[in-house]
Design a protein around this motif. Sequence first.
Motif, mmCIF file in Angstrom:
data_model
loop_
_atom_site.group_PDB
_atom_site.id
_atom_site.type_symbol
_atom_site.label_atom_id
_atom_site.label_comp_id
_atom_site.label_asym_id
_atom_site.label_seq_id
_atom_site.Cartn_x
_atom_site.Cartn_y
_atom_site.Cartn_z
ATOM 1 N N MET A 40 -1.719 12.952 -0.880
ATOM 2 C CA MET A 40 -1.779 13.026 -2.340
ATOM 3 C C MET A 40 -2.264 14.394 -2.793
ATOM 4 S SD MET A 40 -3.606 9.351 -2.560
ATOM 5 C CE MET A 40 -3.664 9.174 -0.778
ATOM 6 N N VAL A 64 -7.952 8.110 -5.473
ATOM 7 C CA VAL A 64 -6.902 7.512 -4.640
ATOM 8 C C VAL A 64 -6.297 6.281 -5.292
ATOM 9 C CG1 VAL A 64 -6.451 6.381 -2.423
ATOM 10 C CG2 VAL A 64 -7.844 8.457 -2.507
ATOM 11 N N THR A 123 -0.223 1.347 5.169
ATOM 12 C CA THR A 123 -0.198 2.475 4.239
ATOM 13 C C THR A 123 1.137 3.213 4.352
ATOM 14 O OG1 THR A 123 -2.591 2.771 4.388
ATOM 15 C CG2 THR A 123 -1.306 4.660 3.628
ATOM 16 N N SER A 142 3.657 6.380 2.381
ATOM 17 C CA SER A 142 3.781 7.475 1.419
ATOM 18 C C SER A 142 5.176 7.499 0.811
ATOM 19 C CB SER A 142 3.505 8.816 2.103
ATOM 20 O OG SER A 142 3.776 9.903 1.232
ATOM 21 N N PHE A 162 -3.233 6.634 -7.383
ATOM 22 C CA PHE A 162 -1.988 7.024 -6.725
ATOM 23 C C PHE A 162 -1.254 5.810 -6.157
ATOM 24 C CE2 PHE A 162 -4.211 10.981 -7.028
ATOM 25 C CZ PHE A 162 -3.247 11.971 -7.027
ATOM 26 N N HIS A 163 -1.880 4.650 -6.235
ATOM 27 C CA HIS A 163 -1.300 3.413 -5.710
ATOM 28 C C HIS A 163 -0.192 2.937 -6.655
ATOM 29 C CE1 HIS A 163 -2.142 -0.988 -4.252
ATOM 30 N NE2 HIS A 163 -1.035 -0.475 -3.714
ATOM 31 N N GLN A 198 0.833 -1.201 0.000
ATOM 32 C CA GLN A 198 0.000 0.000 0.000
ATOM 33 C C GLN A 198 0.871 1.256 0.000
ATOM 34 O OE1 GLN A 198 -3.292 0.168 -0.323
ATOM 35 N NE2 GLN A 198 -3.478 -2.063 -0.425
ATOM 36 N N TYR A 235 1.782 4.827 -1.784
ATOM 37 C CA TYR A 235 1.046 5.821 -2.561
ATOM 38 C C TYR A 235 1.959 6.970 -2.992
ATOM 39 C CZ TYR A 235 -3.157 3.376 -1.206
ATOM 40 O OH TYR A 235 -4.119 2.403 -1.032
#
Length: 671
Positions: free
Chosen positions: A603, A534, A556, A558, A537-538, A341, A343
Amino acid sequence: MTTLVQPRVALAIATLRSMRWPIGRLGPYSCVLGFLLIGAASLALSRAVLIAWQWQRVDVTDSLWHMLLQGLRSDLITLGLFAAPIVVLLPLMLAMNRVNWWARVASVWLSFSLIVILLLEFATPQFLYEYDSRPNRLFIEYLVYPREVSAMLWTGYRGTLALVAVGLTAAGWLTFRHFNKYRDRSDRWTGRSVMLVWPIVVIVLFVMIRSSFQHRPANLASFAFCDDAMVNSLVTNSAYSVLSAAWGLKNEAQSEIYGEMPAQEIMARVRSGMAVGLGDFTSDQFPTLHKQIASVRRERPLNLVIVLEESLGAGFVEQLGGLPITPHLSGLADRGIWFDQLYATGTRSVRGIEAVVAGFPPTPALSVVKLNKSQRDFSTLASVLRRAGYRNEFVYGGESHFDNMRGFFLGNGFHDVVDRNDIVAPKFVGSWGASDEDLFDKAHERLQVLHESRQPYFLLVFSSSNHTPFEFPDGRIQLHEQPKQTVHNAVKYADHALGGFLQQARASKYWQDTLVMVVADHDTRVYGDELVPVNKFHIPGVILGADIQPRRIESTVSQIDLAPTLLSLMGVDSEHPFPGRDLTRTLAEFGNRQPLPAPRAMMQFDQNFAWLQDNRVTVLVPDGAVRYFTYDRRARSLQPTTTQDPEMARNALANVLMPAWLYRDQLYRVK
């Protein structure tokens, strides 16, 4: 003898005076050519003086002729920009039978333009002395405060002002006198002759201004060639530098479109979310600056290679629920640290670069890769590792000045840039440069050289084959579909090239002491009818090499978390302002059991900013409005919810205001 010589000299002088010089035979275009010649000579002289003054730093680069030739190129761009309005106006004046009017306007405009150009050159030595650069954005910012600046100049630089005044007065008088003599020559051509030549002049000016037959026109990054930002600035002229800075100001949208928050609250919320001990922060002036002790202790820190894959979303990766067109990448899921996960922070390559390489969060402005205040002394992985003795290089198959990458990298920690011009005899070249196979061949070559040098290194490799118009060599892959030039086939080829590189790397000596991260910059075509799509953006991400043990990260994550995490895994202790989290200390997958801030990602989608935490999404939109959603990971869609979370909204606002503050006040650096 004397009596014979004197009449001959007098005759020669009279003959010269009576001659009509070729420039005078160009009718209305004579003033334009005169402007170009005088301007080019003046700028070349100014550059030569500045280079001589700074010779100690210029000599190290061993690139004098390169600087002079590229300087002429930038001068022609600048002069072409100033001459273009006059040339464009000529047909209109001709149609109105007002060529004499045009001649007067041209004389005044070109004289004024030349004086402005010379004024900036006269101002350059003092500006260079104070700020180690040609006039730039700071020069423009000073113009906003005329009273304070005037007082400063009068108090501290009266001698300089006097010299500039004398120089400009002389230049102004000579300039007006020079261009006035062309006025009576504007009507010596017939209207038909003027219009026949006009398209040729327009084309010449267009070529001068664009200054490139490649994919993108020249920009400020085109003239960066070394890691000394001051020397790079000498290549251009000051008018070009100021115009570039002025153009860049329009791209600096402010995060305050989402609302306001006291600085102390911004700092408190962001620091809390970083999961860094309060005692590790080293400065109140630099809000995010902190010490990071690597969680992995090593006798010798690892080297680092980041492979940044162009436009590679999770939808192309079977391990992430996508299409089975990246078997080599998917096969890495059980061979390293695999992110389920992860992003991206944005939808452009420069946004991915700022997040992965600089650990910088997104804002509604353009990426800091392209903005003016971040072109030097802006913290990146390269600048952090450079202080630790690393050699840092960027390898790209295309034109490195695209999106200002070259200028940003050389100004912020990278020692060298290797691009299309350095790839000898590539197997395939498309619109975006050499193919990914050629790119990885060059990267492998550089890694072998760097490894043999015994100096620690960081290599950033940026692919480009997976980009419209999706060009790649024939016969490398079994096509996923017809026709050939589709995104799916390009992704499959990019995966093929990546697989070949990793196979070659594993068999090489450098693999055992090098950390290799493969990560996408963003997905291809981020679209959807949601405020923030969303699912688009994965992206995939995996860390390999050295002694890395396979593990799957389901939390999750980033892109901004990657830089501090890599530093820990490499075993590099550091001080930096990266606001991302060291995942090795904060995620349960790495064995952490203490309560820590919930995993999150951020994001930026046009003017909307999304904060993803667990399955909840808070979206900030302009004018301070907030929208709340739940994210269905299986359906990959947002569902509106009536459940509000003001605390999450405040955290989101703090984290989008902070990077704008850090950039604006130039606080994203080591003190």
